[in-house]
Design a protein around this motif. Structure first.
Motif, short mmCIF file in Angstrom:
data_model
loop_
_atom_site.label_atom_id
_atom_site.label_comp_id
_atom_site.label_asym_id
_atom_site.label_seq_id
_atom_site.Cartn_x
_atom_site.Cartn_y
_atom_site.Cartn_z
N GLY A 131 0.78 -1.23 0.00
CA GLY A 131 0.00 0.00 0.00
C GLY A 131 0.82 1.28 0.00
O GLY A 131 0.25 2.38 0.04
N ASN A 132 2.13 1.16 -0.04
CA ASN A 132 2.97 2.36 -0.13
C ASN A 132 2.80 3.00 -1.50
O ASN A 132 2.72 2.32 -2.52
CB ASN A 132 4.43 1.99 0.10
CG ASN A 132 4.69 1.55 1.53
OD1 ASN A 132 4.06 2.04 2.47
ND2 ASN A 132 5.59 0.60 1.70
N THR A 133 2.75 4.32 -1.50
CA THR A 133 2.55 5.05 -2.74
C THR A 133 3.68 6.04 -2.99
O THR A 133 4.35 6.50 -2.06
CB THR A 133 1.22 5.81 -2.72
OG1 THR A 133 1.21 6.72 -1.61
CG2 THR A 133 0.04 4.88 -2.60
N ASN A 134 3.86 6.36 -4.25
CA ASN A 134 4.83 7.36 -4.64
C ASN A 134 4.24 8.13 -5.81
O ASN A 134 3.66 7.54 -6.72
CB ASN A 134 6.15 6.70 -5.05
CG ASN A 134 7.26 7.71 -5.25
OD1 ASN A 134 7.31 8.74 -4.59
ND2 ASN A 134 8.16 7.43 -6.18
N TYR A 135 4.38 9.46 -5.77
CA TYR A 135 3.80 10.32 -6.79
C TYR A 135 4.85 11.23 -7.39
O TYR A 135 5.78 11.66 -6.71
CB TYR A 135 2.70 11.20 -6.19
CG TYR A 135 1.49 10.48 -5.70
CD1 TYR A 135 1.41 10.04 -4.37
CD2 TYR A 135 0.40 10.25 -6.54
CE1 TYR A 135 0.29 9.38 -3.91
CE2 TYR A 135 -0.73 9.59 -6.08
CZ TYR A 135 -0.78 9.16 -4.77
OH TYR A 135 -1.90 8.51 -4.30
N ALA A 136 4.65 11.57 -8.65
CA ALA A 136 5.45 12.64 -9.24
C ALA A 136 5.11 13.94 -8.53
O ALA A 136 3.95 14.17 -8.14
CB ALA A 136 5.14 12.76 -10.72
N ASN A 137 6.10 14.80 -8.36
CA ASN A 137 5.87 16.07 -7.65
C ASN A 137 4.76 16.89 -8.32
O ASN A 137 3.99 17.56 -7.64
CB ASN A 137 7.15 16.88 -7.60
CG ASN A 137 8.17 16.31 -6.62
OD1 ASN A 137 7.81 15.62 -5.66
ND2 ASN A 137 9.43 16.57 -6.87
N SER A 138 4.67 16.80 -9.61
CA SER A 138 3.72 17.63 -10.35
C SER A 138 2.27 17.24 -10.11
O SER A 138 1.36 18.01 -10.44
CB SER A 138 4.02 17.55 -11.86
OG SER A 138 3.92 16.21 -12.31
N VAL A 139 2.02 16.05 -9.56
CA VAL A 139 0.64 15.61 -9.36
C VAL A 139 0.27 15.44 -7.89
O VAL A 139 -0.88 15.16 -7.57
CB VAL A 139 0.36 14.29 -10.11
CG1 VAL A 139 0.75 14.40 -11.57
CG2 VAL A 139 1.07 13.10 -9.45
#
Length: 114
Positions: free
Chosen positions: A55-63
Motif C-alpha cells: 500500500g505504499n505510494t509514490n507520486y510525481a511532484n507535479s501531481v
C-alpha cells in the motif's frame, strides 16, 4: 500472456476530474507494484504514481495533492483519480505492472483543454 486493460481517458476541461482504471490478467500474488506512467510521443515515459503490495505510494511532484492512486487486489485493478486537471496533464497514460518483468497497457489518451 499477461494483458492490462485500461479505461477512463478522455477530454476534460481544466479543473475537471477523470478516473483511470487498469485491470491486469495476472494473479495478485505475482504482482509487486502497479502504477501509471505518462508519455508525450518522442519523449521519455515518466512516472505519475505507483502503489506497492503493502500500500505504499509514490507520486510525481507535479501531481501530488491532485492525483490519488488506489488498488483493489481482489480485482487486480489499479485506479488513478485525477482532480484539478491542468492542460499540462495532457498526455498518453500507461498502466504498469511490476512482476517477474514489467508489463504495460496499451495507453489511454487524457486531454485537458477548454
Amino acid at each position: 500472456q499477461v494483458q492490462l486493460v485500461e479505461s477512463g481517458g478522455g477530454l476534460v476541461q481544466p479543473g475537471g476530474s477523470l478516473r483511470l482504471s487498469c485491470t491486469a490478467s495476472i494473479s495478485a500474488f505475482r504482482i509487486n507494484a502497479m502504477g501509471w506512467f505518462r508519455q508525450t510521443p518522442g519523449r521519455q515515459r515518466d512516472l505519475v504514481a505507483i502503489i506497492t503490495n503493502s500500500g505504499n505510494t509514490n507520486y510525481a511532484n507535479s501531481v501530488k495533492g491532485r492525483f490519488t492512486i488506489s488498488r483493489d487486489n481482489a480485482k487486480n485493478t489499479v485506479y488513478l483519480q485525477m482532480n484539478s486537471l491542468k492542460p499540462e496533464d495532457t498526455d498518453i497514460y500507461y498502466c504498469h505492472v511490476s512482476s517477474d518483468r514489467a508489463y504495460w497497457g496499451q495507453g489511454t489518451q487524457v486531454t485537458v483543454s477548454s
